[in-house]
Design a protein around this motif. Structure first.
Motif, PDB file in Angstrom:
ATOM      1  N   TYR A   1       0.851  -1.190   0.000  1.00  0.00           N
ATOM      2  CA  TYR A   1       0.000   0.000   0.000  1.00  0.00           C
ATOM      3  C   TYR A   1       0.887   1.240   0.000  1.00  0.00           C
ATOM      4  O   TYR A   1       2.007   1.221   0.543  1.00  0.00           O
ATOM      5  CB  TYR A   1      -0.899   0.032   1.240  1.00  0.00           C
ATOM      6  CG  TYR A   1      -2.004  -0.991   1.221  1.00  0.00           C
ATOM      7  CD1 TYR A   1      -3.033  -0.906   0.303  1.00  0.00           C
ATOM      8  CD2 TYR A   1      -2.010  -2.045   2.131  1.00  0.00           C
ATOM      9  CE1 TYR A   1      -4.051  -1.850   0.281  1.00  0.00           C
ATOM     10  CE2 TYR A   1      -3.028  -2.990   2.120  1.00  0.00           C
ATOM     11  CZ  TYR A   1      -4.048  -2.890   1.191  1.00  0.00           C
ATOM     12  OH  TYR A   1      -5.040  -3.824   1.163  1.00  0.00           O
TER      13      TYR A   1
ATOM     14  N   TRP B   1       1.597   9.398  -1.015  1.00  0.00           N
ATOM     15  CA  TRP B   1       0.736   9.280   0.164  1.00  0.00           C
ATOM     16  C   TRP B   1       0.147  10.630   0.552  1.00  0.00           C
ATOM     17  O   TRP B   1       0.799  11.667   0.461  1.00  0.00           O
ATOM     18  CB  TRP B   1       1.541   8.743   1.346  1.00  0.00           C
ATOM     19  CG  TRP B   1       0.712   8.502   2.568  1.00  0.00           C
ATOM     20  CD1 TRP B   1      -0.010   7.394   2.886  1.00  0.00           C
ATOM     21  CD2 TRP B   1       0.509   9.418   3.663  1.00  0.00           C
ATOM     22  NE1 TRP B   1      -0.638   7.542   4.090  1.00  0.00           N
ATOM     23  CE2 TRP B   1      -0.342   8.778   4.595  1.00  0.00           C
ATOM     24  CE3 TRP B   1       0.972  10.701   3.935  1.00  0.00           C
ATOM     25  CZ2 TRP B   1      -0.739   9.392   5.783  1.00  0.00           C
ATOM     26  CZ3 TRP B   1       0.574  11.312   5.118  1.00  0.00           C
ATOM     27  CH2 TRP B   1      -0.274  10.662   6.032  1.00  0.00           C
TER      28      TRP B   1
ATOM     29  N   TYR C   1      -5.746   8.442   2.528  1.00  0.00           N
ATOM     30  CA  TYR C   1      -5.578   7.238   3.321  1.00  0.00           C
ATOM     31  C   TYR C   1      -6.130   7.371   4.734  1.00  0.00           C
ATOM     32  O   TYR C   1      -5.769   6.601   5.622  1.00  0.00           O
ATOM     33  CB  TYR C   1      -4.099   6.830   3.311  1.00  0.00           C
ATOM     34  CG  TYR C   1      -3.670   6.425   1.921  1.00  0.00           C
ATOM     35  CD1 TYR C   1      -4.044   5.201   1.382  1.00  0.00           C
ATOM     36  CD2 TYR C   1      -2.964   7.321   1.109  1.00  0.00           C
ATOM     37  CE1 TYR C   1      -3.690   4.849   0.087  1.00  0.00           C
ATOM     38  CE2 TYR C   1      -2.609   6.974  -0.188  1.00  0.00           C
ATOM     39  CZ  TYR C   1      -2.977   5.741  -0.692  1.00  0.00           C
ATOM     40  OH  TYR C   1      -2.642   5.398  -1.986  1.00  0.00           O
TER      41      TYR C   1
ATOM     42  N   TYR D   1      -7.220   2.852   0.576  1.00  0.00           N
ATOM     43  CA  TYR D   1      -6.493   1.591   0.430  1.00  0.00           C
ATOM     44  C   TYR D   1      -7.199   0.671  -0.569  1.00  0.00           C
ATOM     45  O   TYR D   1      -6.541  -0.031  -1.351  1.00  0.00           O
ATOM     46  CB  TYR D   1      -6.362   0.911   1.792  1.00  0.00           C
ATOM     47  CG  TYR D   1      -5.545   1.728   2.757  1.00  0.00           C
ATOM     48  CD1 TYR D   1      -4.151   1.675   2.739  1.00  0.00           C
ATOM     49  CD2 TYR D   1      -6.151   2.578   3.673  1.00  0.00           C
ATOM     50  CE1 TYR D   1      -3.399   2.447   3.617  1.00  0.00           C
ATOM     51  CE2 TYR D   1      -5.413   3.351   4.544  1.00  0.00           C
ATOM     52  CZ  TYR D   1      -4.040   3.278   4.514  1.00  0.00           C
ATOM     53  OH  TYR D   1      -3.292   4.048   5.371  1.00  0.00           O
TER      54      TYR D   1
ATOM     55  N   ASP E   1      -6.153   1.573  -3.947  1.00  0.00           N
ATOM     56  CA  ASP E   1      -4.859   0.987  -4.288  1.00  0.00           C
ATOM     57  C   ASP E   1      -5.044  -0.417  -4.855  1.00  0.00           C
ATOM     58  O   ASP E   1      -4.442  -0.790  -5.867  1.00  0.00           O
ATOM     59  CB  ASP E   1      -3.956   0.910  -3.047  1.00  0.00           C
ATOM     60  CG  ASP E   1      -3.180   2.193  -2.795  1.00  0.00           C
ATOM     61  OD1 ASP E   1      -3.536   3.234  -3.379  1.00  0.00           O
ATOM     62  OD2 ASP E   1      -2.223   2.165  -2.001  1.00  0.00           O
TER      63      ASP E   1
ATOM     64  N   PHE F   1      -2.870   5.512   9.447  1.00  0.00           N
ATOM     65  CA  PHE F   1      -3.307   4.145   9.153  1.00  0.00           C
ATOM     66  C   PHE F   1      -3.884   3.493  10.406  1.00  0.00           C
ATOM     67  O   PHE F   1      -4.869   2.745  10.342  1.00  0.00           O
ATOM     68  CB  PHE F   1      -2.133   3.330   8.610  1.00  0.00           C
ATOM     69  CG  PHE F   1      -2.529   2.084   7.849  1.00  0.00           C
ATOM     70  CD1 PHE F   1      -3.846   1.680   7.709  1.00  0.00           C
ATOM     71  CD2 PHE F   1      -1.543   1.293   7.256  1.00  0.00           C
ATOM     72  CE1 PHE F   1      -4.188   0.544   6.999  1.00  0.00           C
ATOM     73  CE2 PHE F   1      -1.870   0.148   6.540  1.00  0.00           C
ATOM     74  CZ  PHE F   1      -3.196  -0.235   6.427  1.00  0.00           C
TER      75      PHE F   1
END
Length: 267
Positions: free
Chosen positions: A51, A62, A67, A73, A76, A189
């Motif tokens: 990722y 990023w 995200y 994600y 992706d 994340f």
């Protein structure tokens, strides 16, 4: 942007075999599959990737906005599928990636023929009639600790997540993986992982699904596996005789065997 470079995509195995996409979890990268991928590649075309923000991905791609939810994600995953022109692929998602796969499937179901959810959790926070394994206070404390001292948090939490205290090298590997992640990326994340409630998305899965849990897992207890199994119509549940949240490292042969049996089963 070149997707193969952005997501550090690699493909191994026979060109004419079924395609299996392996997706890593929080704080990890595709290296976490190294003990499972070779066995799968004997039979299947195996796609590995990182990722954005993880491993050897292009960190310049990023952003906290993209995200800050599972959608970024999932995109992706769909970008990699589009780049490789995948249809009816088997998506194997570990931990938070299990639910990322569910989100990706809901958006482009034609890309996926089967889903393997490895130690999944659609919601980590306990709710009325639902045990996710943590109270809201637990999660708030975990995130505060992570944000205050990410390296210290990694050193403390990685062995807990991995389990298997009699095999400290496994906890050390996960610690090192966590510590290689940029702290700011990890903070975003982590919030995405631990605060998202994806329980309603499970009913949208209309392809064969395998739920793989471990006999002992402090991050995704057995009640969670049972919940996910019950929420996905027609799914299968396999309980590995394994400890911890990362059976692809602690029990790679059993993990590979469960995936192979499911992929090769004609449904």
């Amino acid at each position: 942007m070149d997707i193969r470079s952005r997501n550090n995509v690699s493909v191994i195995g026979p060109e004419d075999g079924p395609v299996v996409v392996l997706a890593h979890g929080f704080g990890c990268d595709q290296n976490m599959w190294r003990l499972v991928a070779p066995a799968l590649a004997e039979r299947f075309r195996v796609v590995l990737f990182d990722y954005v923000g993880s491993g050897k991905s292009d960190l310049s791609a990023w952003s906290a906005e993209r995200y800050g939810s599972l959608d970024g994600y999932a995109q992706d995953v769909l970008d990699v599928c589009e780049e490789l022109d995948l249809r009816d692929a088997v998506f194997v998602g570990h931990s938070v990636s299990a639910m990322i796969g569910v989100v990706a499937f809901a958006r482009q179901p034609e890309r996926f023929g089967k889903l393997v959810l490895l130690t999944p959790s659609p919601c980590y926070i306990d709710d009325d009639g639902y045990r996710g394994g943590f109270s809201r206070e637990d999660i708030d404390e975990l995130l505060q600790s992570l944000e205050a001292n990410y390296l210290g948090w990694s050193t403390t939490m990685a062995p807990v997540i991995m389990g298997n205290p009699d095999r400290p090298e496994l906890g050390e590997e996960l610690t090192n993986s966590f510590c290689r992640t940029d702290p700011e990326i990890a903070r975003v994340f982590a919030r995405t992982t631990f605060l998202t409630d994806s329980r309603r998305d499970l009913a949208k899965v209309t392809v064969p699904a395998l739920v793989v849990e471990c006999a002992q897992d402090v991050i995704a207890p057995r009640e969670v596996g049972a919940y996910v199994h019950a929420a996905i119509p027609g799914s299968r549940l396999v309980t590995l005789d394994a400890t911890g949240h990362c059976p692809q490292l602690s029990a790679p042969q059993a993990t590979a065997a469960a995936i192979i049996e499911f992929v090769e089963d004609v449904q």
